[in-house]
Structures are given as structure tokens and as C-alpha cells.
Design a protein around this motif. Structure first.
Motif, PDB file in Angstrom:
ATOM      1  N   VAL A 155       0.718  -1.099  -0.093  1.00 36.90           N
ATOM      2  CA  VAL A 155       0.045  -0.094   0.061  1.00 36.90           C
ATOM      3  C   VAL A 155       0.789   1.346   0.174  1.00 36.90           C
ATOM      4  O   VAL A 155       1.602   1.228   0.950  1.00 36.90           O
ATOM      5  N   VAL A 156       0.829   2.186  -0.964  1.00 32.73           N
ATOM      6  CA  VAL A 156       1.825   3.246  -1.142  1.00 32.73           C
ATOM      7  C   VAL A 156       0.784   4.238  -1.377  1.00 32.73           C
ATOM      8  O   VAL A 156      -0.282   4.257  -1.625  1.00 32.73           O
ATOM      9  N   GLY A 157       1.104   5.552  -0.973  1.00 33.37           N
ATOM     10  CA  GLY A 157       0.614   6.815  -1.271  1.00 33.37           C
ATOM     11  C   GLY A 157       1.575   7.748  -0.592  1.00 33.37           C
ATOM     12  O   GLY A 157       2.193   7.638   0.206  1.00 33.37           O
ATOM     13  N   PRO A 158       1.098   9.298  -0.989  1.00 33.99           N
ATOM     14  CA  PRO A 158       1.672  10.233  -0.240  1.00 33.99           C
ATOM     15  C   PRO A 158       1.162  10.202   1.391  1.00 33.99           C
ATOM     16  O   PRO A 158       0.306   9.520   1.607  1.00 33.99           O
ATOM     17  N   ASN A 159       1.951  11.053   2.158  1.00 33.57           N
ATOM     18  CA  ASN A 159       1.769  10.953   3.453  1.00 33.57           C
ATOM     19  C   ASN A 159       0.613  11.757   3.709  1.00 33.57           C
ATOM     20  O   ASN A 159      -0.006  12.600   3.132  1.00 33.57           O
ATOM     21  N   GLY A 160      -0.210  11.172   4.729  1.00 29.82           N
ATOM     22  CA  GLY A 160      -1.436  11.665   5.172  1.00 29.82           C
ATOM     23  C   GLY A 160      -2.622  10.934   4.313  1.00 29.82           C
ATOM     24  O   GLY A 160      -3.806  11.350   4.445  1.00 29.82           O
ATOM     25  N   SER A 161      -2.394  10.206   3.334  1.00 30.59           N
ATOM     26  CA  SER A 161      -3.139   9.737   2.616  1.00 30.59           C
ATOM     27  C   SER A 161      -4.144   8.728   2.885  1.00 30.59           C
ATOM     28  O   SER A 161      -5.235   8.376   2.301  1.00 30.59           O
ATOM     29  N   GLY A 162      -3.880   8.373   4.247  1.00 32.93           N
ATOM     30  CA  GLY A 162      -4.950   7.108   5.147  1.00 32.93           C
ATOM     31  C   GLY A 162      -4.649   5.844   4.936  1.00 32.93           C
ATOM     32  O   GLY A 162      -4.887   4.780   5.569  1.00 32.93           O
ATOM     33  N   LYS A 163      -2.954   5.532   4.658  1.00 34.22           N
ATOM     34  CA  LYS A 163      -2.356   4.223   4.607  1.00 34.22           C
ATOM     35  C   LYS A 163      -2.559   3.479   6.143  1.00 34.22           C
ATOM     36  O   LYS A 163      -2.933   2.298   6.152  1.00 34.22           O
ATOM     37  N   THR A 164      -2.124   4.200   7.105  1.00 31.78           N
ATOM     38  CA  THR A 164      -1.854   3.762   8.371  1.00 31.78           C
ATOM     39  C   THR A 164      -3.284   3.480   8.870  1.00 31.78           C
ATOM     40  O   THR A 164      -3.799   2.587   9.549  1.00 31.78           O
ATOM     41  N   THR A 165      -4.247   4.427   8.569  1.00 29.94           N
ATOM     42  CA  THR A 165      -5.710   4.297   8.995  1.00 29.94           C
ATOM     43  C   THR A 165      -6.255   2.882   8.318  1.00 29.94           C
ATOM     44  O   THR A 165      -7.079   2.299   8.950  1.00 29.94           O
TER      45      THR A 165
END
Lengths: 256, 358, 304
Positions: free
Chosen positions: B29-39
Motif C-alpha cells: 500500500v503506497v501513497g503520499p503522507n496523510g493519504s490514509g494508509k496507516t488508518t
């Protein structure tokens, strides 16, 4: 920081305010004060109502004099005086405690006597009929601590009758004992007849022949080194004089 | 073994993700910071409930729907974060034994699991140490062992190697690759690292602003010329093919990119060569020189990149970009459709074995 | 009812009660561990000289009174007075009730701390303020409040009496009074540690399959064990020194409710000299408690 400064300033103000509301009784011994005079009287707890009345009389008779009364167990008061409390006059509920003051007590005179009585809730629901009944199953009794005159008297009654009370609590003054009974915290208590009388129909009283033999003699004396010696003597004269004696007699105190 | 089907909706932070995680697969799962990955991971774990419209199911077992929220401890998930999170008051062995004990296994079973996973992660000799006595790499190994000792059906990894030195990370990545190869669980891994994605994940999920921007097999997504995200992830070129004997990658048409192996690479396995656009030089004609890698390509477009130009070329269907000066663009008259030769120095190329489904 | 007695009968226990939260009283401990010489200075820069002066004044204010007790002790009759029946009864009662109170504080206080540390809503904040009330309430007021709750005429005491349970004037009442004043210490100590520790370990434990109960036993509580211990010691000390609430609610009967502070108070009324030996004993016990807390912190038990 501003908040801290404000808090500190407020605290300082309060302290100063507290200091300045002095009642002017810190004069050195022997000097007379211009302006209002305060006479400090320390008296046994059992003298509360009577001495309050007598003090009122004294203030009427002496313009510009106010009497500051301090009521507590006699033993407590003795300690305070010994440690330097500013008492001009001391009235104790027994001679033993007056004697503890030794030379500090000037010329003690007996002005009244008192004996013990049992008080219970109105109607005496636990059916207490004698001193020994205080040990009955299910009866919560409170007495005075043995260093206080009322406690000392209780101890003497116990020695005389051979009955030792299993007290639920030992209070520091006879007023405390009475309060425990009138508020229903205890079923029975040992107080003076004068306290029982003052409590009126808030309590029922139970007598016992053993009580008559144990009489507390109340001495009163001026305290040496106190500020208002002459005034103190006048107060004592009022107590031992006709007016004082009437007030005491009406309350149930015995003759000296 | 079952697939994990999710349809996650969350309000704070906003998240709207639908995906099917295949049984045994690993998804990056990749994406910019704050995009919701950890959530996303926390919702899968059960630490965050998500909105009532969410639906998470592992095969027949429903983890979340309108009427149910199965709590974390009953989902059979294990989570690994960038800080190992080892219980400081327990020894390494007790840490690893935590999950098996929680499953009320017999003492013998607990011991056998603990021994097995401590051996697999190479930490057997650390068994009696306390977490405070471990280095970062050692702690992360213990964390891996602890998570796997739970024998979870779903393994969630949140940038597990981010806090580690490059070489330590490399070793742990190789370890994880070996472990994940048994395909006995569903793994979801959040990462910023291209290498993590390429070597470990079959599928990749690109998340932007709480929504799925792209998804699909890892290399497809990372190499497709249309992907905006390749630049965001690491800006690296990925040349996919088969590894040869000499740490090079050959595509089906015989084009070869030579480099050095980053981790164990088996000749014959699917592999990718990763190199920066800055390592690519553009020639109009094939030239003789020291670089062994020469790729024939066609210019697709020229776009600005910082102060320079990014020239994207098509090499046998794969996208290879070169960063050059505008002066060079003008000099060589680089325009769409022009045939060029791309030269890459092997020293600037790292070759990685790919995950099975990538 | 006489309420003229001292709020706390012995100096050093009073200091522990007066301290804020779980930090205890460092000046008392510095006396026990010897003078803080400049050789023991922790950092390079010394404080300005006038700070040392003011600190010295402060130290004197606290250290001189217990010292005065030591100097005024009638050493010839010390042993005899300290081992008299009433002294032994009072000490034994004090230690037993304080121990029971401490156990209660742990059993009640830790769950309270766990709940308070996990929630921040208005309701929890209000409840927490109420729970910390005994820290600032005059103990006598506490005693009165207890009286009107559990006493014969109290809101609970009345019905309890009908059921045949009479708490007033019993040792149970002493334990209740002590628990009332000591519980906040435990709650504060543990809650602070729990908040600092955060929930990350609990989250990890949950993802590893641990049920909430298992998480509490195996992760949460062990992680804050040092703070539980600190709270325990403070609660014990506070319970030991409790006077106002005890005498108001439990009463004063030797062997049943006359704890050491009460016995000292009674003795002091009769003859202050008599009260000194027992007072000195309590100072000693309190000192041991304070040193115990302080040295635990020094040993660097870091979490919580």
C-alpha cells in the motif's frame, strides 16, 4: 508570568489583611490599654451556657470591655495556658487540672460543684436503669477521656462500683459526649447534671446512687503574668458573687 | 484459504477503499503522507471501527458490517510497525510467546512455535535478553518473530524497515521475503520504499486522499507509462524481465540492463532493475563506450522536472525516463517519436528479484 | 465536640500529606540521605547563591521541628513509654489499619486509574475532580461527611443499621476513614503513569490476540508497576498519619479505634512530655517510608 504575579499579589494582600485585623490583646503584662479591652477567659466545656451569660453581665457592667471566651476540656485548656495561651482567667471542672497549673494559678476559689448523670435518647429506648446497665448488650456508650475532669470522675465511679464501662469512644470534652447522644450516634453517655439540664427534652436522664459520691469541685483563678489581672479578679468576683451564683444555680450546679 | 474482501468507509480521517486481497498474497500500500494508509491498516486490524457502512470479511467470517464489529483480538491479525513495540517488561522469548500464550495453546505447543519462529528470524541467541538491550535491527527481528508466532491469517506491516539502516533493512527484507514465500497468509504492507514493494508484494495499491488511485500487479503499476505515481514513490525507473547469470535483467526482446544485485537474485527468476533517471544518458546513435547497457527506445514525451527535463521513452513496452538538461533537449532535438539509444551505467543499477505475483 | 486537636499529630507524616501528587517530599529525604554537598551536584552550573540561602530557610522550617522532638525526648523513660500497653495497642492498630487501607487502595485505585486514563469526556473529568477532593478537604470535614454517610443516621448507615450492620465506632470505620483520604494518592500516581505510557502496547497486545482482561494483567498493570508501588507507599503513609477523619467518624476507643495519632493527641492533652516518645516513633516510621519512596525513584525505575 502575569498570572503568577497576580496570584502572589492576592496572597500577599490576604496575609496583610489577616494580620491587621488584630483585636488588640497583645499588650505586655501590667499595662492598661486605652480603648477597648478584651478579657480572655478559658473555661471548662460544661460552663459554656453559664459563663456566656455571666460574661454578658460583665460586659454590661464594664463599659468598653469585651470578654473573649474559650471553652474546651479542662485538660486541653491547661495545656494551652502552660504553652503560653493568653488566658486572664481560668475556670476548671476539677481541682486536679487547676493544680496542674501550679503557681501559674493565682488564688484559686471553688465556685461551683457538679455531679455525673447518664443521658440517653428521649424515652430511654434501651431501658438503661443504672451505671452497670451501660455495659448491656447492644448499648453504645461514650464517655469523656480520662484526663478530662468528667472522665476522671467517671473513672472514680468505676473504681467505687467495680464496674468498668466498655466505651465505644472517649471524647475530649463533655460537650462532645452530649452531642454524640443528642445526634443519635451513641445510645448513652456520661455527662454532668448541668449538661443534661441544658439539653432539656433532647435527652432522658438516668441517675445512679454512685454518682452522688463523686463530686467535681470547680475552681476559678487568675493566671499569673496575664495582661488584665485586676479585671480578671473582678470577673471572678462576679462569678462567686450573688449574680454569678444565681446563674450557676439555675443551671443545676451545686453550691461550692 | 480465503480472500479478504474490504469495503471500508471512514469519516475521520476520510477513507473510501474497496479491494479484494487474494488468499496468500502480499499487497503493498503506497501513497503520499496523510493519504490514509496507516488508518487502513488500523481498520483492518480492528483498532479503528470505521463507519457503519464498512464491510470487511475474510471468506465467510465477517469482521465488520452494519451490525458487527469484531474486536482486534478476535480477528487473527498481527501488526508490525516501524518501531518494534516490544513489551519492555518481558524478555525476548516471552515477547515471542505472547501471542501463542494468548491463544491458550499447551505449553509444549507454545514452546515449539516460539523456537520455530525465533530460529526462522535468527534470534535464538537473544532469547533471554530484554528489549532495552537490543539494537534496532534485532528488535525488529523479534517483532517479526512475535507477529509470526501468532500464525496470523492476516499480517499487517506499517513501514517496518523505515527506521533501520539500509543494510540492516536489506537483511530484514530478505528475511521477510523468505517467510512470505510460503504464501500461508494475507499480507498488507504500507511502504514508501519502492524496493519493499517490488521485492515483497504481488499487488500494489496506490492510495491518494483516502481513495484508491491505482491498483494491480506491482510492476504493471510501477512501470506503466501512464502512472502518475511512479514519480511520487521514488522517481526510479523499473526495468522488468528475467534475471541472468551476471546480475542483469533481460526482457523478452533481449534488451539487457546490467547492474549489481540488491539482495539474493536467482538467475532465471523474474527480476527488476531499478535506476534513477539521472543515471540514464541519451544518444542519438549507438556508441562504443564502457557502459554495457544500451537500450533502443522511442521518445514518448518531454516534461519539466525541477530545472531539468524528464524525457520518457518506450523500450519494448516499458517506460524508461532520462533526466537531461534543456540544452541537451534542444541540441538533440528530442521530440516524441524520435528513436534514441539509452545508456545506463551498471554501477547505478540495482537488480532485485520480484515477488511471485508481481 | 472538640475539634481543637492538631490536624496531623506528627511532623513528618504531615509533610507527605501536604506534598502534591506522587512526588513525595524531597527535603525530608535529603536529610535522611545526608547533606547534599557540592560534590554531589548533578549538572555543571550551580544555582545563584541566594537560591541556596532561601532553600536553607525552607529546609530549616521543615527539619527543625522533628529535630526539636528528638532533643526534647525524655530518653530515660522512652522505652517504658513506647512499650506501654496503650502505646503498643495504638501502634498495632495503626499498622494493621494502614495495611488494610493500602490493600483497599490498590484494589480500588488501580481500576479507577485505568478508567480515568482511558476517557476524557466531561463526565469522567467531573468524577475525577470529585475523587481527588479528599486531597484538599480538611480531614475533619471528611470525617463528618463519612459520619453522615455511614453513621447511625447516615444515608447508608441508617439502612445498614436496620440490616444489623453498625460501622460507627469500629475498626472498620477507621479503615474507611483512612481509605477516604489515602485513595486519591494511589489514583493520581497510577493514572499519571498510565497516561504517559499511552495505549500503544495495549494496541499491539490486542493485535496479538490478547483479550482486554489479558491485556490488563499482562501488559497494562506490569508496565505501571513502579507507580503502583509509589502510590502504595504514599497511601500507607497517609493512612498511618490520618487523624481528623478518624477521630470524627470512628471515635476514640483504645484498642479499637485509637490509632497512634489519636493516642498521641490524647497523651498530649494530659502531658505533652508523655506524647513525645510515640511521636518520635511515628516520625521514624514516616522517615523510613519517605526514604523508601525516594530511593526507589533514584534507582531509576523509569516507567511511571
Amino acid at each position: 508570568m502575569k498570572k503568577l504575579g497576580a496570584v502572589l499579589a492576592a496572597t500577599a494582600l490576604l496575609t496583610v489583611a489577616g494580620c491587621s485585623s488584630d483585636d488588640g490583646d497583645d499588650a505586655s503584662p501590667g499595662t492598661t490599654q486605652p480603648g477597648p479591652v478584651t478579657l480572655n477567659v478559658s473555661a471548662a466545656a460544661s460552663l459554656k451556657n453559664t459563663f456566656t451569660a455571666i460574661a454578658g453581665e460583665f460586659e454590661k457592667q464594664h463599659d468598653g470591655v469585651s470578654v473573649a471566651l474559650s471553652f474546651d476540656g479542662s485538660s486541653t485548656l491547661v495545656n494551652q495556658i502552660k504553652q503560653g495561651a493568653p488566658a486572664d482567667v481560668f475556670a476548671s471542672a476539677d481541682e486536679k487540672n487547676m493544680n496542674k497549673l501550679g503557681d501559674q494559678a493565682t488564688d484559686p476559689k471553688i465556685f461551683a460543684t457538679n455531679t455525673l448523670v447518664i443521658v440517653t435518647a428521649p424515652g430511654n429506648p434501651k431501658g438503661i436503669a443504672s451505671f452497670a446497665d451501660l455495659n448491656k448488650e447492644g448499648v453504645t456508650t461514650v464517655v469523656c477521656q480520662s484526663a478530662q475532669p468528667c472522665g476522671n470522675a467517671t473513672g472514680t465511679v468505676e473504681a467505687n462500683t467495680g464496674v468498668t464501662i466498655k466505651a465505644a469512644s472517649e471524647e475530649q470534652s463533655v460537650t462532645a459526649v452530649l452531642t454524640k447522644v443528642t445526634t443519635g450516634q451513641a445510645d448513652a453517655g456520661l455527662v454532668y447534671v448541668t449538661d443534661a439540664k441544658a439539653a432539656g427534652d433532647k435527652v432522658a436522664t438516668v441517675d445512679d446512687p454512685a454518682f452522688a459520691d463523686v463530686v467535681n469541685k470547680y475552681p476559678i483563678a487568675t493566671v499569673s503574668g496575664a495582661a488584665n489581672d485586676a479585671l480578671g479578679k473582678e470577673f471572678i468576683e462576679l462569678v462567686t458573687g450573688a449574680e454569678g451564683q444565681k446563674i450557676l444555680g439555675d443551671a443545676g450546679f451545686g453550691k461550692p | 484459504m480465503a480472500d479478504l474482501v474490504v469495503d471500508i468507509q471512514n469519516t475521520v480521517p476520510p477513507l473510501r477503499i474497496e479491494n479484494r486481497f487474494a488468499a496468500g498474497s502480499t499487497t503493498a500500500v503506497v501513497g503520499p503522507n496523510g493519504s490514509g494508509k496507516t488508518t487502513l491498516l488500523r481498520v483492518l486490524a480492528g483498532l479503528v471501527p470505521g463507519d457503519d457502512d464498512s464491510r470487511i470479511a475474510l471468506g465467510d467470517q465477517v469482521f465488520r458490517d452494519r451490525t458487527t464489529v469484531v474486536p482486534a483480538y478476535r480477528r487473527g491479525v498481527a501488526m508490525l510497525s516501524q518501531d518494534a513495540g516490544l513489551f519492555p517488561h518481558l524478555s525476548v522469548r516471552s515477547n515471542v510467546a505472547f501471542a501463542p500464550s494468548a491463544q491458550h495453546l499447551s505449553r509444549a505447543e507454545v514452546t515449539s512455535r516460539v523456537d520455530r519462529w525465533m530460529a526462522a528470524t535468527g534470534i535464538a541467541e537473544l532469547a533471554d535478553r530484554k528489549p532495552g538491550q537490543l539494537s534496532g535491527g534485532q528488535a525488529q527481528r523479534v517483532a517479526i518473530a512475535r507477529a509470526l508466532a501468532a500464525q496470523p491469517r492476516i499480517l499487517l506491516l506499517d513501514e517496518p524497515f523505515r527506521a533501520l539502516d539500509v543494510d540492516v533493512a536489506g537483511r530484514l527484507r530478505a528475511l521477510l521475503r523468505t517467510i512470505l514465500a510460503d504464501r500461508s497468509r494475507i499480507t498488507v504492507m504500507v511502504t514508501h520504499d519502492l524496493v519493499d514493494a517490488v521485492t515483497l508484494a504481488d499487488e500494489i495499491l496506490v492510495i491518494e486522499s483516502g481513495r484508491v488511485a491505482e491498483s494491480g500487479p506491482t510492476t504493471d503499476v510501477l512501470t506503466s507509462p501512464a502512472s502518475r505515481f511512479t514519480a511520487t514513490l521514488s522517481g526510479l525507473n523499473l526495468f522488468v524481465g528475467t534475471a541472468d547469470e551476471t546480475a542483469g535483467v533481460c526482457d523478452d526482446a533481449g534488451h539487457r540492463v546490467g547492474g549489481t544485485a540488491g539482495g539474493a537474485v536467482t538467475p532465471g527468476e523474474r527480476a527488476a532493475a531499478a535506476f534513477s533517471p539521472r543515471a540514464v544518458a541519451i544518444y542519438l546513435h549507438a556508441a562504443a563506450g564502457s557502459p554495457r547497457t544500451m537500450l533502443p527506445g522511442t521518445v514518448v514525451d518531454v516534461a519539466p522536472r525541477g530545472e531539468h527535463a524528464l524525457v520518457r521513452c518506450d523500450v519494448g513496452g516499458q517506460s524508461v525516463a532520462a533526466e537531461v538538461t534543456w540544452a541537451a533537449v534542444a541540441d538533440l532535438a528530442l521530440t516524441a517519436g524520435l528513436a534514441v539509444e539509452l545508456v545506463v551505467k551498471a554501477a547505478d543499477v540495482r537488480v532485485y528479484g520480484l515477488a511471485a505475483g508481481a | 465536640m472538640t475539634v481543637g486537636g492538631p490536624r496531623r499529630a506528627s511532623g513528618a507524616t504531615g509533610n507527605v500529606t501536604g506534598a502534591s501528587g506522587a512526588t513525595g517530599n524531597v527535603t525530608g529525604a535529603s536529610r535522611a540521605t545526608g547533606n547534599v554537598t557540592f560534590r554531589n551536584r548533578i549538572s555543571g552550573l550551580p544555582a545563584p547563591w541566594w537560591v541556596y540561602l532561601i532553600a536553607a530557610v525552607g529546609v530549616t522550617v521543615i527539619v527543625l521541628p522533628p529535630l526539636a522532638l528528638v532533643l526534647k525526648t525524655p530518653w530515660d523513660t522512652f522505652i517504658e513509654q513506647v512499650t506501654s500497653q496503650s502505646s503498643r495497642d495504638a501502634l498495632r492498630l495503626s499498622l494493621q489499619t494502614a495495611a488494610a487501607t493500602t490493600v483497599l487502595c490498590v484494589l480500588l485505585g488501580v481500576p479507577m486509574a485505568v478508567v480515568f486514563s482511558r476517557h476524557d469526556g466531561l463526565l469522567v473529568r467531573v468524577i475525577r475532580s470529585l475523587v481527588l477532593l479528599p486531597l484538599v478537604l480538611p480531614p475533619v470535614v471528611g470525617g463528618l461527611a463519612l459520619l453522615y454517610t455511614f453513621g447511625r443516621l447516615g444515608i447508608l448507615g441508617g439502612p445498614m443499621r436496620e440490616a444489623g450492620i453498625d460501622i460507627a465506632f469500629t475498626t472498620t470505620a477507621v479503615i474507611l476513614a483512612q481509605t477516604f483520604v489515602a485513595l486519591p494518592f494511589m489514583v493520581i500516581s497510577v493514572e499519571g503513569a498510565l497516561r504517559t505510557a499511552g495505549t500503544r502496547y495495549e494496541d499491539v497486545a490486542a493485535t496479538l490476540g490478547a483479550s482486554p482482561t489479558r491485556v490488563l494483567w499482562k501488559v497494562t498493570v506490569p508496565l505501571v508497576a513502579p507507580s503502583v508501588l509509589a502510590g502504595l507507599v504514599l497511601s500507607f503513609a497517609r493512612a498511618l498519619g490520618e487523624f481528623g477523619a478518624t477521630i470524627t467518624f470512628a471515635g476514640n476507643a483504645p484498642g479499637v479505634t485509637q490509632t497512634a495519632p489519636l493516642a498521641i493527641y490524647v497523651a498530649a492533652i494530659d502531658d505533652p512530655q508523655q506524647a513525645i516518645p510515640m511521636s518520635l516513633l511515628l516520625v521514624l516510621i514516616s522517615l523510613i517510608v519517605v526514604v523508601g519512596v525516594h530511593s526507589r525513584r533514584r534507582r531509576g525505575v523509569s516507567r511511571g
